[in-house]
Design an enzyme around this catalytic site. Sequence first.
Site, mmCIF file in Angstrom:
data_model
loop_
_atom_site.group_PDB
_atom_site.id
_atom_site.type_symbol
_atom_site.label_atom_id
_atom_site.label_comp_id
_atom_site.label_asym_id
_atom_site.label_seq_id
_atom_site.Cartn_x
_atom_site.Cartn_y
_atom_site.Cartn_z
ATOM 1 N N ASP A 1 -2.593 6.208 7.191
ATOM 2 C CA ASP A 1 -2.872 7.392 8.006
ATOM 3 C C ASP A 1 -3.631 6.932 9.249
ATOM 4 O O ASP A 1 -3.030 6.626 10.267
ATOM 5 C CB ASP A 1 -3.656 8.401 7.150
ATOM 6 C CG ASP A 1 -3.980 9.681 7.891
ATOM 7 O OD1 ASP A 1 -3.541 9.849 9.042
ATOM 8 O OD2 ASP A 1 -4.684 10.540 7.323
ATOM 9 N N VAL B 1 0.389 14.332 1.122
ATOM 10 C CA VAL B 1 1.473 14.191 0.155
ATOM 11 C C VAL B 1 0.970 13.654 -1.187
ATOM 12 O O VAL B 1 -0.048 12.966 -1.244
ATOM 13 C CB VAL B 1 2.607 13.280 0.702
ATOM 14 C CG1 VAL B 1 3.333 13.974 1.846
ATOM 15 C CG2 VAL B 1 2.073 11.930 1.142
ATOM 16 N N LYS C 1 2.033 8.037 8.196
ATOM 17 C CA LYS C 1 1.824 9.385 8.714
ATOM 18 C C LYS C 1 1.690 9.349 10.212
ATOM 19 O O LYS C 1 1.248 8.354 10.775
ATOM 20 C CB LYS C 1 0.497 9.905 8.158
ATOM 21 C CG LYS C 1 0.642 10.802 6.985
ATOM 22 C CD LYS C 1 -0.679 11.504 6.746
ATOM 23 C CE LYS C 1 -0.910 11.637 5.274
ATOM 24 N NZ LYS C 1 -2.161 12.366 5.001
ATOM 25 N N GLU D 1 0.846 -1.201 0.000
ATOM 26 C CA GLU D 1 0.000 0.000 0.000
ATOM 27 C C GLU D 1 0.879 1.248 0.000
ATOM 28 O O GLU D 1 2.039 1.209 0.427
ATOM 29 C CB GLU D 1 -0.927 -0.076 1.229
ATOM 30 C CG GLU D 1 -1.713 1.159 1.583
ATOM 31 C CD GLU D 1 -2.746 1.607 0.566
ATOM 32 O OE1 GLU D 1 -2.399 1.680 -0.634
ATOM 33 O OE2 GLU D 1 -3.882 1.937 0.974
HETATM 34 P P1 IMP Z 1 -6.288 5.645 6.089
HETATM 35 O O1 IMP Z 1 -7.442 4.734 5.821
HETATM 36 O O2 IMP Z 1 -6.698 6.859 6.912
HETATM 37 O O3 IMP Z 1 -5.101 4.959 6.697
HETATM 38 O O4 IMP Z 1 -5.877 6.288 4.697
HETATM 39 C C1 IMP Z 1 -5.167 5.592 3.771
HETATM 40 C C2 IMP Z 1 -5.634 5.857 2.355
HETATM 41 O O5 IMP Z 1 -5.896 7.227 2.121
HETATM 42 C C3 IMP Z 1 -4.532 5.431 1.403
HETATM 43 O O6 IMP Z 1 -4.985 4.322 0.693
HETATM 44 C C4 IMP Z 1 -4.304 6.619 0.518
HETATM 45 O O7 IMP Z 1 -4.743 6.299 -0.786
HETATM 46 C C5 IMP Z 1 -5.130 7.751 1.066
HETATM 47 N N1 IMP Z 1 -4.260 8.815 1.628
HETATM 48 C C6 IMP Z 1 -4.019 9.068 2.938
HETATM 49 N N2 IMP Z 1 -3.181 10.090 3.092
HETATM 50 C C7 IMP Z 1 -2.872 10.507 1.851
HETATM 51 C C8 IMP Z 1 -1.993 11.546 1.355
HETATM 52 O O8 IMP Z 1 -1.328 12.299 2.084
HETATM 53 N N3 IMP Z 1 -1.911 11.656 0.004
HETATM 54 C C9 IMP Z 1 -2.615 10.850 -0.860
HETATM 55 N N4 IMP Z 1 -3.418 9.870 -0.429
HETATM 56 C C10 IMP Z 1 -3.556 9.700 0.915
#
Ligand code: IMP
Length: 177
Positions: free
Chosen positions: A106, A156, A134, A102
Amino acid sequence: MNDVKVLISEQVIAKRVKALGEQITKDYETKAAKPPKPIVCIGVLKGAFVFFADLIRHIELPLTLDFVGVSSYGNNLASSQKPTITFAPSTTITNQHVIVVEDIVDTGITLEFLLKHFKAQKPASLKLCILLRKDLGKPLKVKVDYLGFEIDNLFVVGYGLDAAERYRNLPYIGKLT
Ligand code: IMP
Ligand code: MG
């Protein structure tokens, strides 16, 4: 592009991705050899596609690959917190050694959802390889086995990552200015 500031250069990314591939090769050498089970690398669309393409070329073991599509953000910069599968891999992962690749973690919501989905198919093993993490310090419910870089809590783009589908083609990782 003058609206993006370079955070991680092409050269630094290449060096780290090579090291990750070498680490995976070392860790899976025994596993892949006995019993003879190939590794299945699954790239998460779309963001991980560039990282995935570079990483697999540094894994010097027999492998097959597939993709899974998951959307959680839509075109927003904030998480909607409801991931859905938008593209299902055709590979049967039961009894296989699976590595999910992946782009970024975040909140971990996307990966938590994906891991649950794949675990239900009873792979021989399931590991996670993530390019960016992150906000270190925030507890994650998923274990990241291989990590490229830790970054601050910034949005980013580049090297596969987008903002509203743009910037995926940048060879470096940058932040929008
Ligand atoms: P999470 O579910 O909050 O962990 O977010 C992860 C998903 O969000 C990843 O699959 C990324 O595609 C997208 N994402 C999270 N942060 C960013 C960023 O800073 N830039 C681009 N995509 C992000
Ligand atoms: Mg994405």
